[in-house]
Design a protein around this motif. Structure first.
Motif, PDB file in Angstrom:
ATOM      1  N   MET A  30       0.853  -1.182   0.000  1.00 23.78           N
ATOM      2  CA  MET A  30       0.000   0.000   0.000  1.00 23.78           C
ATOM      3  C   MET A  30       0.889   1.232   0.000  1.00 23.78           C
ATOM      4  N   TYR A  31       0.479   2.239  -0.781  1.00 25.33           N
ATOM      5  CA  TYR A  31       1.219   3.494  -0.826  1.00 25.33           C
ATOM      6  C   TYR A  31       0.253   4.655  -0.882  1.00 25.33           C
ATOM      7  N   ASN A  32       0.769   5.841  -0.601  1.00 29.72           N
ATOM      8  CA  ASN A  32      -0.057   7.040  -0.621  1.00 29.72           C
ATOM      9  C   ASN A  32       0.101   7.747  -1.961  1.00 29.72           C
ATOM     10  N   THR A  33      -0.980   8.354  -2.437  1.00 31.41           N
ATOM     11  CA  THR A  33      -0.983   9.036  -3.728  1.00 31.41           C
ATOM     12  C   THR A  33      -0.916  10.549  -3.588  1.00 31.41           C
ATOM     13  N   VAL A  34      -0.590  11.009  -2.400  1.00 28.02           N
ATOM     14  CA  VAL A  34      -0.356  12.446  -2.180  1.00 28.02           C
ATOM     15  C   VAL A  34       1.009  12.599  -1.509  1.00 28.02           C
TER      16      VAL A  34
END
Length: 151
Positions: free
Chosen positions: A64-68
């Protein structure tokens, strides 16, 4: 092992529960939240993107990763795990490479940040093998390593 058979698939109604059943080895459990916690977090923080890692048609991991952009002006890797039965085969590295390619498509993707506990030797080897650098940044009990995308 043929790592070209590794692919990422966004978590959905059909595969989320199977992802909750994946386990890391006993000595890794202190370093990672359960996948169920990460999946729940993604429902309350919609900028987080959870993916299952597949080897052919078999789910073998989660990331899982953040898109901001966040701290250190980078996109953060929130989780990456490979089920204990499939570790040591290059799956985590290939999945991380696929994730890096996805993050590279995001706006102003100049840095990717991964945080992990300093005692997590597996995470250290993974990230250093992919060009992440320790600049000395620390967040609580975790160290943060940086991959510069334009180098």
């Amino acid at each position: 092992m043929k790592t070209e058979k590794i692919r990422l698939k966004e978590l959905n109604l059909d595969n989320w529960y199977e992802c909750c059943q994946l386990e890391v080895s006993e000595n890794q459990k202190a370093f990672l939240e359960a996948n169920s916690v990460s999946i729940a977090q993604s429902k309350f923080e919609p900028t987080l993107k959870p993916y299952a890692i597949y080897l052919e048609d078999k789910m073998v991991g989660f990331l899982m990763y953040n898109t901001v952009l966040e701290e250190l002006d980078g996109y953060w890797v929130y989780r990456i795990m490979v089920d204990e039965k499939f570790q040591g085969k290059g799956i985590g590295k290939k999945a991380t490479e696929l994730m890096i390619a996805e993050i590279a498509k995001l706006p102003d993707a100049q840095k990717i940040i991964a945080g992990y506990h300093p005692d997590n030797v597996g995470a250290h080897h993974l990230y250093s093998s992919l060009g992440f650098i320790d600049n000395g940044d620390r967040f609580g009990k975790e160290m943060a390593v940086v991959k510069y995308m334009n180098r």
